[in-house]
Design a protein around this motif. Sequence first.
Motif, PDB file in Angstrom:
ATOM      1  N   LYS A  47     -17.583  12.826  -5.612  1.00 39.86           N
ATOM      2  CA  LYS A  47     -16.299  13.006  -4.924  1.00 39.86           C
ATOM      3  C   LYS A  47     -15.393  11.796  -5.157  1.00 39.86           C
ATOM      4  CE  LYS A  47     -17.444  17.005  -3.363  1.00 39.86           C
ATOM      5  NZ  LYS A  47     -16.843  18.235  -3.949  1.00 39.86           N
ATOM      6  N   ILE A  48     -15.980  10.606  -5.205  1.00 34.54           N
ATOM      7  CA  ILE A  48     -15.187   9.420  -5.536  1.00 34.54           C
ATOM      8  C   ILE A  48     -14.670   9.541  -6.962  1.00 34.54           C
ATOM      9  CG2 ILE A  48     -15.198   6.909  -5.781  1.00 34.54           C
ATOM     10  CD1 ILE A  48     -17.459   6.814  -3.717  1.00 34.54           C
ATOM     11  N   GLU A  49     -15.505  10.053  -7.856  1.00 37.95           N
ATOM     12  CA  GLU A  49     -15.084  10.277  -9.239  1.00 37.95           C
ATOM     13  C   GLU A  49     -13.924  11.269  -9.293  1.00 37.95           C
ATOM     14  OE1 GLU A  49     -16.801  12.121 -13.439  1.00 37.95           O
ATOM     15  OE2 GLU A  49     -18.216  11.435 -11.908  1.00 37.95           O
ATOM     16  N   ALA A  50     -14.013  12.329  -8.485  1.00 36.82           N
ATOM     17  CA  ALA A  50     -12.931  13.324  -8.460  1.00 36.82           C
ATOM     18  C   ALA A  50     -11.636  12.703  -7.939  1.00 36.82           C
ATOM     19  CB  ALA A  50     -13.337  14.514  -7.592  1.00 36.82           C
ATOM     20  N   LEU A  51     -11.746  11.859  -6.908  1.00 34.60           N
ATOM     21  CA  LEU A  51     -10.566  11.177  -6.365  1.00 34.60           C
ATOM     22  C   LEU A  51      -9.948  10.257  -7.418  1.00 34.60           C
ATOM     23  CD1 LEU A  51      -8.932  10.645  -3.694  1.00 34.60           C
ATOM     24  CD2 LEU A  51     -10.406   8.633  -3.401  1.00 34.60           C
ATOM     25  N   ASP A  92      -4.564  18.943  -6.834  1.00 32.56           N
ATOM     26  CA  ASP A  92      -6.018  18.801  -6.978  1.00 32.56           C
ATOM     27  C   ASP A  92      -6.592  17.894  -5.900  1.00 32.56           C
ATOM     28  OD1 ASP A  92      -5.965  20.401  -9.210  1.00 32.56           O
ATOM     29  OD2 ASP A  92      -5.938  18.744 -10.638  1.00 32.56           O
ATOM     30  N   ILE A  93      -5.739  17.148  -5.218  1.00 36.67           N
ATOM     31  CA  ILE A  93      -6.215  16.254  -4.166  1.00 36.67           C
ATOM     32  C   ILE A  93      -6.607  17.012  -2.906  1.00 36.67           C
ATOM     33  CG2 ILE A  93      -3.972  15.832  -3.075  1.00 36.67           C
ATOM     34  CD1 ILE A  93      -6.685  13.197  -3.731  1.00 36.67           C
ATOM     35  N   GLU A  94      -6.063  18.210  -2.721  1.00 41.72           N
ATOM     36  CA  GLU A  94      -6.227  18.917  -1.450  1.00 41.72           C
ATOM     37  C   GLU A  94      -7.681  19.195  -1.063  1.00 41.72           C
ATOM     38  OE1 GLU A  94      -3.640  22.293  -1.572  1.00 41.72           O
ATOM     39  OE2 GLU A  94      -1.825  21.059  -1.806  1.00 41.72           O
ATOM     40  N   PRO A  95      -8.551  19.653  -1.988  1.00 44.36           N
ATOM     41  CA  PRO A  95      -9.947  19.895  -1.585  1.00 44.36           C
ATOM     42  C   PRO A  95     -10.704  18.624  -1.207  1.00 44.36           C
ATOM     43  CG  PRO A  95      -9.414  21.023  -3.645  1.00 44.36           C
ATOM     44  CD  PRO A  95      -8.295  20.072  -3.378  1.00 44.36           C
ATOM     45  N   LEU A  96     -10.185  17.460  -1.606  1.00 38.12           N
ATOM     46  CA  LEU A  96     -10.873  16.200  -1.338  1.00 38.12           C
ATOM     47  C   LEU A  96     -10.483  15.586   0.007  1.00 38.12           C
ATOM     48  CD1 LEU A  96     -10.501  14.603  -4.888  1.00 38.12           C
ATOM     49  CD2 LEU A  96     -12.535  15.712  -3.930  1.00 38.12           C
ATOM     50  N   GLU A 101     -11.319  12.115   4.906  1.00 43.32           N
ATOM     51  CA  GLU A 101     -10.429  12.094   6.065  1.00 43.32           C
ATOM     52  C   GLU A 101     -10.594  10.853   6.944  1.00 43.32           C
ATOM     53  OE1 GLU A 101      -8.680  15.219   9.385  1.00 43.32           O
ATOM     54  OE2 GLU A 101     -10.595  15.623   8.409  1.00 43.32           O
ATOM     55  N   PRO A 102     -11.819  10.382   7.223  1.00 42.22           N
ATOM     56  CA  PRO A 102     -11.929   9.169   8.052  1.00 42.22           C
ATOM     57  C   PRO A 102     -11.234   7.962   7.417  1.00 42.22           C
ATOM     58  CG  PRO A 102     -14.038  10.292   7.913  1.00 42.22           C
ATOM     59  CD  PRO A 102     -13.140  10.943   6.910  1.00 42.22           C
ATOM     60  N   LEU A 103     -11.420   7.783   6.125  1.00 44.03           N
ATOM     61  CA  LEU A 103     -10.787   6.652   5.436  1.00 44.03           C
ATOM     62  C   LEU A 103      -9.279   6.833   5.373  1.00 44.03           C
ATOM     63  CD1 LEU A 103     -10.960   4.025   3.885  1.00 44.03           C
ATOM     64  CD2 LEU A 103     -11.418   5.346   1.804  1.00 44.03           C
ATOM     65  N   LEU A 104      -8.826   8.036   5.094  1.00 43.42           N
ATOM     66  CA  LEU A 104      -7.387   8.300   5.035  1.00 43.42           C
ATOM     67  C   LEU A 104      -6.728   8.012   6.376  1.00 43.42           C
ATOM     68  CD1 LEU A 104      -7.383  11.610   2.950  1.00 43.42           C
ATOM     69  CD2 LEU A 104      -6.770   9.315   2.157  1.00 43.42           C
TER      70      LEU A 104
END
Length: 217
Positions: A47-51, A92-96, A101-104
């Motif tokens: 998931k970090i890779e996707a971000l 593409d950011i939406e599914p992530l 969410e806690p970090l955001l």
Amino acid sequence: MDKTPPNTDFAVKIAAAADLSDLAVFLSDVFSKHEPPAVAAGFPVRKIEALATVFGAKSIQEKLSVVARAGDTGKIIGVALAHDFGTPPSSDIEPLIPIFEPLLAFLEGLEEKYLATKTIEAGNLLHVFMIGVDESWSGNGIAQKLLHTCIANSASHDYKTAFTEATSERSRHVFRSIGFQEQHFAAYEDFVFQGSRPFASIQGHKGCALMDMKISS
């Protein structure tokens, strides 16, 4: 990653499309092992890779990110991923968003007062979103070289201000060493998200500092 590099020769350049895959894999490895909130929250490597892929693609299109590659192997040993804060990432950011969410929420709280004083428009505000260096290459000034190159490049594109969220003691030191100044600070142990404290387990790092630097007038 090898513990000892065969030499200290490396080259820094503006990231291009061909760097995207390596850039994303590199940052996901570094952040999953060493970035305090990512480790505390247990964000999955993929998931970090996707971000990093979403923001990396954006930043490469904007010609704002920088990579360092080893002189002998050509492997990426450092990345400064920076993007235009005045333009949104792709959908593409939406599914992530639910995963991070806690970090955001933590970062949004830190940024709120700062961004209220800024003009948020394209070409004005550079966001240094992620920076990482291969730990076996630490001590070679790679982080500073990445940031100096990143800032000089953004100045050539007429960006006015650069800002970042420095999440560790080391990153604060690096950013401070090239001229960034702390504007706001949020302690990890004080942050509450949906009734829990997701970053309370972080040791050795008191919190996250929002830091900025004037690029041009």
